[in-house]
Design an enzyme around this catalytic site. Sequence first.
Site, PDB file in Angstrom:
ATOM      1  CD  GLN A 131      -2.724   1.052   2.605  1.00 46.16           C
ATOM      2  OE1 GLN A 131      -2.505   0.257   3.508  1.00 46.16           O
ATOM      3  NE2 GLN A 131      -3.800   1.808   2.572  1.00 46.16           N
ATOM      4  N   GLY A 132       0.868   1.983  -1.093  1.00 48.80           N
ATOM      5  CA  GLY A 132       1.715   3.171  -1.199  1.00 48.80           C
ATOM      6  C   GLY A 132       0.947   4.448  -0.969  1.00 48.80           C
ATOM      7  CE1 TYR A 133      -3.788   4.069  -0.809  1.00 42.04           C
ATOM      8  CE2 TYR A 133      -4.931   4.644   1.207  1.00 42.04           C
ATOM      9  CZ  TYR A 133      -4.951   4.120  -0.062  1.00 42.04           C
ATOM     10  OH  TYR A 133      -6.130   3.655  -0.575  1.00 42.04           O
ATOM     11  CB  SER A 134       2.468   6.891   4.629  1.00 43.68           C
ATOM     12  OG  SER A 134       1.324   6.432   5.278  1.00 43.68           O
ATOM     13  CB  SER A 168       3.425  -2.992   5.518  1.00 46.90           C
ATOM     14  OG  SER A 168       3.275  -2.122   6.602  1.00 46.90           O
ATOM     15  CD  GLU A 251      -6.769  -0.062   6.015  1.00 45.03           C
ATOM     16  OE1 GLU A 251      -7.234   1.061   6.260  1.00 45.03           O
ATOM     17  OE2 GLU A 251      -5.570  -0.301   5.925  1.00 45.03           O
ATOM     18  CG  ASN A 376      -5.346   5.398  19.526  1.00 47.01           C
ATOM     19  OD1 ASN A 376      -5.528   4.598  18.607  1.00 47.01           O
ATOM     20  ND2 ASN A 376      -5.239   5.033  20.785  1.00 47.01           N
TER      21      ASN A 376
HETATM   22  C1  LIG Z   1       3.920  -0.532  11.431  1.00 43.36           C
HETATM   23  C2  LIG Z   1       3.412   0.446  10.439  1.00 43.36           C
HETATM   24  C3  LIG Z   1       3.045   0.026   9.181  1.00 43.36           C
HETATM   25  C4  LIG Z   1       2.597   0.941   8.230  1.00 43.36           C
HETATM   26  N1  LIG Z   1       2.280   0.488   6.983  1.00 43.36           N
HETATM   27  C5  LIG Z   1       1.924   1.383   6.029  1.00 43.36           C
HETATM   28  C6  LIG Z   1       1.692   0.953   4.676  1.00 43.36           C
HETATM   29  O1  LIG Z   1       1.808  -0.228   4.365  1.00 43.36           O
HETATM   30  N2  LIG Z   1       1.375   1.875   3.751  1.00 43.36           N
HETATM   31  C7  LIG Z   1       1.231   3.199   4.066  1.00 43.36           C
HETATM   32  O2  LIG Z   1       0.894   3.967   3.200  1.00 43.36           O
HETATM   33  N3  LIG Z   1       1.444   3.645   5.337  1.00 43.36           N
HETATM   34  C8  LIG Z   1       1.789   2.769   6.318  1.00 43.36           C
HETATM   35  N4  LIG Z   1       2.034   3.209   7.594  1.00 43.36           N
HETATM   36  C9  LIG Z   1       1.983   4.652   7.862  1.00 43.36           C
HETATM   37  C10 LIG Z   1       0.870   5.108   8.774  1.00 43.36           C
HETATM   38  O3  LIG Z   1      -0.356   5.072   8.125  1.00 43.36           O
HETATM   39  C11 LIG Z   1       1.247   6.512   9.283  1.00 43.36           C
HETATM   40  O4  LIG Z   1       2.349   6.367  10.130  1.00 43.36           O
HETATM   41  C12 LIG Z   1       0.124   7.176  10.024  1.00 43.36           C
HETATM   42  O5  LIG Z   1      -0.925   7.521   9.174  1.00 43.36           O
HETATM   43  C13 LIG Z   1       0.609   8.443  10.780  1.00 43.36           C
HETATM   44  O6  LIG Z   1       1.314   9.311   9.960  1.00 43.36           O
HETATM   45  P1  LIG Z   1       2.750   9.863  10.398  1.00 43.36           P
HETATM   46  O7  LIG Z   1       3.577   8.705  10.767  1.00 43.36           O
HETATM   47  O8  LIG Z   1       3.220  10.767   9.359  1.00 43.36           O
HETATM   48  O9  LIG Z   1       2.485  10.676  11.735  1.00 43.36           O
HETATM   49  P2  LIG Z   1       1.985  12.188  11.850  1.00 43.36           P
HETATM   50  O10 LIG Z   1       0.814  12.395  10.988  1.00 43.36           O
HETATM   51  O11 LIG Z   1       3.136  13.104  11.709  1.00 43.36           O
HETATM   52  O12 LIG Z   1       1.511  12.210  13.360  1.00 43.36           O
HETATM   53  C14 LIG Z   1       2.400  12.369  14.474  1.00 43.36           C
HETATM   54  C15 LIG Z   1       1.549  12.572  15.731  1.00 43.36           C
HETATM   55  O13 LIG Z   1       0.706  13.727  15.565  1.00 43.36           O
HETATM   56  C16 LIG Z   1      -0.625  13.412  15.764  1.00 43.36           C
HETATM   57  N5  LIG Z   1      -1.463  14.208  14.846  1.00 43.36           N
HETATM   58  C17 LIG Z   1      -1.292  14.413  13.529  1.00 43.36           C
HETATM   59  N6  LIG Z   1      -2.294  15.140  13.029  1.00 43.36           N
HETATM   60  C18 LIG Z   1      -3.122  15.410  14.061  1.00 43.36           C
HETATM   61  C19 LIG Z   1      -4.360  16.106  14.191  1.00 43.36           C
HETATM   62  N7  LIG Z   1      -4.970  16.684  13.152  1.00 43.36           N
HETATM   63  N8  LIG Z   1      -4.928  16.149  15.410  1.00 43.36           N
HETATM   64  C20 LIG Z   1      -4.339  15.562  16.475  1.00 43.36           C
HETATM   65  N9  LIG Z   1      -3.192  14.885  16.412  1.00 43.36           N
HETATM   66  C21 LIG Z   1      -2.594  14.801  15.219  1.00 43.36           C
HETATM   67  C22 LIG Z   1      -0.713  11.929  15.417  1.00 43.36           C
HETATM   68  O14 LIG Z   1      -1.799  11.336  16.072  1.00 43.36           O
HETATM   69  C23 LIG Z   1       0.601  11.396  15.946  1.00 43.36           C
HETATM   70  O15 LIG Z   1       0.491  11.125  17.303  1.00 43.36           O
HETATM   71  C24 LIG Z   1       2.483   2.308   8.555  1.00 43.36           C
HETATM   72  C25 LIG Z   1       2.849   2.733   9.842  1.00 43.36           C
HETATM   73  C26 LIG Z   1       3.315   1.825  10.772  1.00 43.36           C
HETATM   74  C27 LIG Z   1       3.689   2.328  12.129  1.00 43.36           C
END
Ligand SMILES: Cc1cc2nc3c(=O)[nH]c(=O)nc-3n(C[C@H](O)[C@H](O)[C@H](O)COP(=O)(O)OP(=O)(O)OC[C@H]3O[C@@H](n4cnc5c(N)ncnc54)[C@H](O)[C@@H]3O)c2cc1C
Lengths: 396, 388
Positions: A131-134, A168, A251, A376
């Site tokens: 999944q190439g989202y992030s 992942s 999902e 969360n």
């Molecule tokens: C084990 C693992 C597997 C993953 N696999 C994939 C995958 O296969 N494909 C993919 O695309 N992505 C994947 N991800 C990425 C995952 O979806 C992102 O890590 C997630 O969406 C959070 O984005 P970020 O890491 O940039 O954190 P950030 O968005 O930078 O967040 C950092 C902190 O800020 C808080 N925050 C951010 N915005 C707000 C807001 N508006 N209000 C309150 N708090 C906020 C967050 O809750 C968090 O605590 C994976 C992540 C993990 C840990």
Amino acid sequence: MKLSFSKQDEQFRAEVAAWLQANLCGEYETIRWRGGPGDEHMYVEERKAWERKLHEGGWTCIGWPEAHGGRGASIEQQVIFNEEYARAGGPGRIGHIGETLAGPTIIAFGSDQQQQRFLPGILRGEEFWCQGYSEPSAGSDLANVKTRASFDSDTQQWKISGQKVWTSLAHESQYCFVIARTDPDSVGHKGLGFFLLAMDQAGVDVRPIEQLTGTSEFNEVFFDEARCGANDIVGLPGDGWKVAMGLLGFERGVSTLGQQMLFQNELNEIVALAKRNGAARDPALRARIADAHMGLRIMRYNSMRMLSGGVDDGALQKSAMIYKLYWASWHRNLGKLAMDVLGDESEILEAAPYQLGRLQSMYLFTRSDTIYGGTNQIQRNIIAERALGMPREPRG
Amino acid sequence: MDFKFSDEQIMIRDTAEAFLAEVSTSAAVRAAMVTERGYDPDLWARICTEMYWPAIHIPEQYGGLGLGYVELVATLEQMGRRLLCAPFFASVCLAGNALLVAGNDAQKGAWLPRLVAGSSATLAFAGPQGGSDAAAVSVTCEQVGGRYRLNGVSRYVLDGHTAEWLVVAARAPGSAGNSGVSLLVLEANTEGVSRQWLPTMDQTRKQAQISFDDVWLDADALLGVEGESASALETVLDLARVALAADQVGGAQQSLDMTVDYLQERVQFGRSIASYQAVKHKCADMMVKVEAGRSALYYAACIADEALAGSAQSSQLAEAASIAKGYCSDAYFFNAGCGIQLFGGVGFTAEYDIQLYFKRAKSTETFLGNGDYHRQRLARQLLDEETI
Ligand SMILES: Cc1cc2nc3c(=O)[nH]c(=O)nc-3n(C[C@H](O)[C@H](O)[C@H](O)COP(=O)(O)OP(=O)(O)OC[C@H]3O[C@@H](n4cnc5c(N)ncnc54)[C@H](O)[C@@H]3O)c2cc1C
């Protein structure tokens, strides 16, 4: 309201259990109970072979419509399959991203040609997806993706450039579904496209990221003019957000009940451990173990409500809206409980340099449950805004 | 598996909701709760003769509607939402269930039609030390020449001062724990019974102390087998726990709804306080609690139905009841407590209703076992391989 399964469903349960008993043995004995969350890097080749075995028995993609090679299994049957699979110690499904995310998306939004090309590989357990989202600047704020897709009219192909992160199983996958910006002047969720991209090509570079577990289940993925066929965009340029959000809906599907059986297996292990090492006599731990049990039963009842599709609490399915926040928080607590039941032994590794035991690995991995798939905090924003009608977050 | 309300169940729920919104207003609750009786007799009569609520899960052969526990729970949830002041829970969910679980045909035929007609009743089981199970029983019961003699004091009896008839749990002199427990049914005005209202912090649910001084009962007062009714009592209490969890889900939901409504209106720092993330996230947590509690409740209601039909084990009922009552107790308290915090100063006034919910949360939490009690009960089942 009715809790029991029908006779036919119970027959189906027996059929699933019998097949698993007859097939999840011999060369597959070693992968029983393996490859789940926190353990996904283990026994990859064996688990790929197991996917093919499942296909031989007709047990991949059972929820897909028959027209696409599935069984068109009812929700109940899918629940039963997932329950029996987990009960039997079925290994972590390396094909789950294809089966539960890519496939349903292609079925719902893809063209006939895309369906014919991509679905059979998923069905046969031969082609795996990621999944190439992030991206580095698009996490919670997924709409901020910067990866670009431009159409090259000479080659009649899309050229994709940019960087994905936390992807992942990218290193085990033949395909990636990618959201990328088709309109370079667009911002936010407009102007995105949803691409089905082959990983095995010169423009794709996968670099593992070491996780706090010491293993690498996710990766950075760099696209440098990676090629994607003119027909490999789902929907039109600009539809990407709609497709991506539709996919996130899948999902929350029936796999949740299978996931709960895995949780049950973990809890059973903790209970057995507590009885062995005396933790079961500690009043504080007893209460926490009971609380975990209670929380897991409620998780199950909540998903039964969710899967029954009742709208008895308004047009919105509230049981579905709370689901991610509920299970992720529960599981994270379970991880800590496991360590507290282990006591002093919780620190001792199986081996150097950093070989974790199953519960240790589970404990560490649960710290990601509350991050991926919407953190969360993001879940709470969604609940407050969509379910409770509170004002939306201000945007920068 | 079809774990959702049927159309008929939705209709029952909605009818209850509409009726209670009209009759159990804040003003009506406040008027009833300051009286010693604790309810409006005219409203109680309407509940029984227009709404037929006491009849819901009573079998048709005893004048009931023959519906199930799910329908009962759907109605109770609405009562909790509106803080209904009525002897419904004590009559139907304590005394009524005791008859259903432990009574023989003749006894059911004698007492249940009265229940359906609106005669109020309750169950007296805990002694002056309190408690949430058979071990709490302290009134004694001796058989003398084919008749029974009760002596002792029962406390924390819901609506005990107003009930027209009573089910009493009593034990053989010298017995303890689960042994020696009997269940008996009697008129509240039987000679030797004296009753005293106990003013309570939660004024919407009345309690009383009942003394038994040489109360003589005929043999047909005995429900079930003399000295062997601890497990029947436990089943009755489990059924009541499921019912109380319904009140709690309703109250937890209303606490959340009232709080969100207030937050939307109140402005500080130039914007609605509902727009602050700390506040939004607290509300999201409240919703998780109430929805998870609701899932636990509906499951337990289905199991209660099966238990009453004889198709679920008592250990299954015990587990489901403990999960529902334990979780919903904590959820209601959490939601009402957060509600007071999020209302700010007005949350601490007598005028705003959130305080009434906060108090009902605590009283329903304590009665029949709080979260700690039920976790311990579940821990015994899980870790000691005991059946509970
Ligand atoms: C084990 C693992 C597997 C993953 N696999 C994939 C995958 O296969 N494909 C993919 O695309 N992505 C994947 N991800 C990425 C995952 O979806 C992102 O890590 C997630 O969406 C959070 O984005 P970020 O890491 O940039 O954190 P950030 O968005 O930078 O967040 C950092 C902190 O800020 C808080 N925050 C951010 N915005 C707000 C807001 N508006 N209000 C309150 N708090 C906020 C967050 O809750 C968090 O605590 C994976 C992540 C993990 C840990």
